[in-house]
Design a protein around this motif. Structure first.
Motif, PDB file in Angstrom:
ATOM      1  N   ALA A   3       0.843  -1.265  -0.082  1.00  0.00           N
ATOM      2  CA  ALA A   3       0.079   0.065   0.173  1.00  0.00           C
ATOM      3  C   ALA A   3       0.902   1.190   0.054  1.00  0.00           C
ATOM      4  O   ALA A   3       2.220   1.061   0.383  1.00  0.00           O
ATOM      5  CB  ALA A   3      -0.810  -0.082   1.320  1.00  0.00           C
ATOM      6  N   LYS A   4       0.368   2.400  -0.391  1.00  0.00           N
ATOM      7  CA  LYS A   4       1.013   3.755  -0.319  1.00  0.00           C
ATOM      8  C   LYS A   4       0.288   4.643   0.426  1.00  0.00           C
ATOM      9  O   LYS A   4      -1.043   4.557   0.498  1.00  0.00           O
ATOM     10  CB  LYS A   4       1.210   4.177  -1.777  1.00  0.00           C
ATOM     11  N   TYR A   5       1.089   5.511   0.972  1.00  0.00           N
ATOM     12  CA  TYR A   5       0.116   6.749   1.717  1.00  0.00           C
ATOM     13  C   TYR A   5       0.058   7.802   0.665  1.00  0.00           C
ATOM     14  O   TYR A   5       0.861   8.154   0.163  1.00  0.00           O
ATOM     15  CB  TYR A   5       1.196   7.140   2.908  1.00  0.00           C
ATOM     16  N   TYR A   6      -1.176   8.539   0.929  1.00  0.00           N
ATOM     17  CA  TYR A   6      -1.356   9.406  -0.043  1.00  0.00           C
ATOM     18  C   TYR A   6      -1.675  10.776   0.936  1.00  0.00           C
ATOM     19  O   TYR A   6      -2.282  10.562   2.077  1.00  0.00           O
ATOM     20  CB  TYR A   6      -2.596   9.316  -0.795  1.00  0.00           C
ATOM     21  N   SER A   7      -1.551  12.028   0.269  1.00  0.00           N
ATOM     22  CA  SER A   7      -1.848  13.166   0.878  1.00  0.00           C
ATOM     23  C   SER A   7      -3.408  13.478   0.629  1.00  0.00           C
ATOM     24  O   SER A   7      -4.013  12.864  -0.128  1.00  0.00           O
ATOM     25  CB  SER A   7      -1.113  14.344   0.345  1.00  0.00           C
ATOM     26  N   PRO A   8      -3.855  14.291   1.407  1.00  0.00           N
ATOM     27  CA  PRO A   8      -5.588  14.516   0.943  1.00  0.00           C
ATOM     28  C   PRO A   8      -5.555  15.053  -0.482  1.00  0.00           C
ATOM     29  O   PRO A   8      -6.804  14.619  -0.923  1.00  0.00           O
ATOM     30  CB  PRO A   8      -5.805  15.593   2.018  1.00  0.00           C
ATOM     31  N   LYS A   9      -4.660  15.534  -1.135  1.00  0.00           N
ATOM     32  CA  LYS A   9      -5.071  16.090  -2.270  1.00  0.00           C
ATOM     33  C   LYS A   9      -4.423  14.972  -3.317  1.00  0.00           C
ATOM     34  O   LYS A   9      -4.573  15.076  -4.598  1.00  0.00           O
ATOM     35  CB  LYS A   9      -4.396  17.307  -2.767  1.00  0.00           C
ATOM     36  N   GLY A  10      -4.109  13.720  -2.824  1.00  0.00           N
ATOM     37  CA  GLY A  10      -3.882  12.583  -3.792  1.00  0.00           C
ATOM     38  C   GLY A  10      -2.401  12.404  -4.221  1.00  0.00           C
ATOM     39  O   GLY A  10      -2.394  11.432  -5.031  1.00  0.00           O
ATOM     40  N   LYS A  11      -1.386  13.186  -3.779  1.00  0.00           N
ATOM     41  CA  LYS A  11       0.040  12.772  -3.988  1.00  0.00           C
ATOM     42  C   LYS A  11       0.393  11.725  -3.405  1.00  0.00           C
ATOM     43  O   LYS A  11       0.224  11.599  -1.955  1.00  0.00           O
ATOM     44  CB  LYS A  11       0.601  14.088  -3.921  1.00  0.00           C
ATOM     45  N   THR A  12       1.141  10.879  -3.799  1.00  0.00           N
ATOM     46  CA  THR A  12       1.754   9.768  -3.071  1.00  0.00           C
ATOM     47  C   THR A  12       2.978  10.416  -2.362  1.00  0.00           C
ATOM     48  O   THR A  12       3.826  11.058  -2.976  1.00  0.00           O
ATOM     49  CB  THR A  12       2.237   8.628  -4.017  1.00  0.00           C
ATOM     50  N   ILE A  13       2.856   9.916  -1.201  1.00  0.00           N
ATOM     51  CA  ILE A  13       3.817  10.438  -0.310  1.00  0.00           C
ATOM     52  C   ILE A  13       5.152   9.774  -1.003  1.00  0.00           C
ATOM     53  O   ILE A  13       6.629  10.590  -0.843  1.00  0.00           O
ATOM     54  CB  ILE A  13       3.858  10.068   1.119  1.00  0.00           C
ATOM     55  N   GLN A  14       5.371   8.808  -1.189  1.00  0.00           N
ATOM     56  CA  GLN A  14       6.640   7.892  -1.581  1.00  0.00           C
ATOM     57  C   GLN A  14       7.159   8.441  -3.050  1.00  0.00           C
ATOM     58  O   GLN A  14       8.303   8.579  -2.939  1.00  0.00           O
ATOM     59  CB  GLN A  14       6.293   6.214  -1.872  1.00  0.00           C
ATOM     60  N   ASP A  15       6.331   9.083  -3.664  1.00  0.00           N
ATOM     61  CA  ASP A  15       6.992   9.604  -4.923  1.00  0.00           C
ATOM     62  C   ASP A  15       7.259  11.055  -4.914  1.00  0.00           C
ATOM     63  O   ASP A  15       8.374  11.682  -5.500  1.00  0.00           O
ATOM     64  CB  ASP A  15       5.790   9.538  -6.012  1.00  0.00           C
ATOM     65  N   ASN A  16       6.727  11.800  -4.000  1.00  0.00           N
ATOM     66  CA  ASN A  16       6.830  13.334  -3.950  1.00  0.00           C
ATOM     67  C   ASN A  16       7.409  13.865  -2.637  1.00  0.00           C
ATOM     68  O   ASN A  16       8.060  14.921  -2.543  1.00  0.00           O
ATOM     69  CB  ASN A  16       5.629  13.789  -4.129  1.00  0.00           C
ATOM     70  N   ALA A  17       7.359  12.938  -1.539  1.00  0.00           N
ATOM     71  CA  ALA A  17       7.924  13.174  -0.270  1.00  0.00           C
ATOM     72  C   ALA A  17       7.264  14.432   0.125  1.00  0.00           C
ATOM     73  O   ALA A  17       6.226  14.899  -0.361  1.00  0.00           O
ATOM     74  CB  ALA A  17       9.403  13.817  -0.130  1.00  0.00           C
ATOM     75  N   VAL A  18       7.257  15.281   1.191  1.00  0.00           N
ATOM     76  CA  VAL A  18       6.696  16.454   1.758  1.00  0.00           C
ATOM     77  C   VAL A  18       7.680  17.530   1.584  1.00  0.00           C
ATOM     78  O   VAL A  18       8.587  17.522   2.341  1.00  0.00           O
ATOM     79  CB  VAL A  18       6.070  16.272   2.977  1.00  0.00           C
ATOM     80  N   THR A  19       7.411  18.802   0.945  1.00  0.00           N
ATOM     81  CA  THR A  19       8.244  19.850   1.044  1.00  0.00           C
ATOM     82  C   THR A  19       7.475  21.046   2.004  1.00  0.00           C
ATOM     83  O   THR A  19       6.272  21.424   1.594  1.00  0.00           O
ATOM     84  CB  THR A  19       8.311  20.685  -0.427  1.00  0.00           C
ATOM     85  N   PRO A  20       8.115  21.186   3.174  1.00  0.00           N
ATOM     86  CA  PRO A  20       7.272  22.422   3.968  1.00  0.00           C
ATOM     87  C   PRO A  20       7.021  23.714   3.192  1.00  0.00           C
ATOM     88  O   PRO A  20       7.909  23.851   2.132  1.00  0.00           O
ATOM     89  CB  PRO A  20       8.414  22.390   4.951  1.00  0.00           C
ATOM     90  N   ASN A  21       6.290  24.638   3.631  1.00  0.00           N
ATOM     91  CA  ASN A  21       6.057  25.674   3.047  1.00  0.00           C
ATOM     92  C   ASN A  21       6.893  26.677   3.586  1.00  0.00           C
ATOM     93  O   ASN A  21       7.195  27.919   3.130  1.00  0.00           O
ATOM     94  CB  ASN A  21       4.569  26.318   3.490  1.00  0.00           C
ATOM     95  N   VAL A  22       7.818  26.492   4.781  1.00  0.00           N
ATOM     96  CA  VAL A  22       8.708  27.176   5.466  1.00  0.00           C
ATOM     97  C   VAL A  22       9.991  26.546   5.496  1.00  0.00           C
ATOM     98  O   VAL A  22      10.242  25.650   6.210  1.00  0.00           O
ATOM     99  CB  VAL A  22       8.262  28.002   6.915  1.00  0.00           C
TER     100      VAL A  22
END
Length: 131
Positions: free
Chosen positions: A65-84
């Motif tokens: 399984a993959k984790y997704y953000s609420p907007k549907g982006k896969t965390i594994q493919d994109n990671a998370v980039t902070p806004n600050v």
């Protein structure tokens, strides 16, 4: 006030070591505009894996399984980039397994940072919000 906002999760601090469910939380805060995320891009480990042991004693690790953000982006493919964005001061440090075979002369002693730049930026963001 700053401790309350940090405790309620509205200002998480993330870095390249942040992985899995912590990334989902950070992505949710950003996607739903519920607060700021301070730090550096996360690890991008957004999958659930299962170990399947085989009869010969070996094993296969299967991503199920993959984790997704609420907007549907896969965390594994994109990671998370902070806004600050604040670069992690430990980014240049060698990972532990890289130094396992190094001789003592080859191992560098990294100076301990005098202050945590990501924490200082988070405090600055919180103070700005309060004013």
């Amino acid at each position: 006030m700053a401790q309350e906002q940090i405790r309620t999760g509205r200002l998480p601090i993330v870095n390249k070591g942040t992985a899995g469910p912590a990334e989902v939380l950070a992505a949710s805060i950003l996607d739903n505009a519920r607060g700021d995320v301070v730090g550096d891009k996360t690890f991008g480990d957004g999958s659930v894996q299962k170990v399947i042991e085989l009869s010969d004693g070996s094993a296969v690790i299967l991503s199920i399984a993959k984790y997704y953000s609420p907007k549907g982006k896969t965390i594994q493919d994109n990671a998370v980039t902070p806004n600050v964005l604040v670069a992690d001061t430990d980014d240049d440090a060698a990972l532990p397994d890289e130094d396992d075979n190094a001789t003592p002369a080859e191992q560098e002693v990294k100076p301990v940072p005098q202050q945590d730049e990501q924490l200082q930026k988070a405090i600055q963001v919180l103070k700005h919000r309060a004013s």
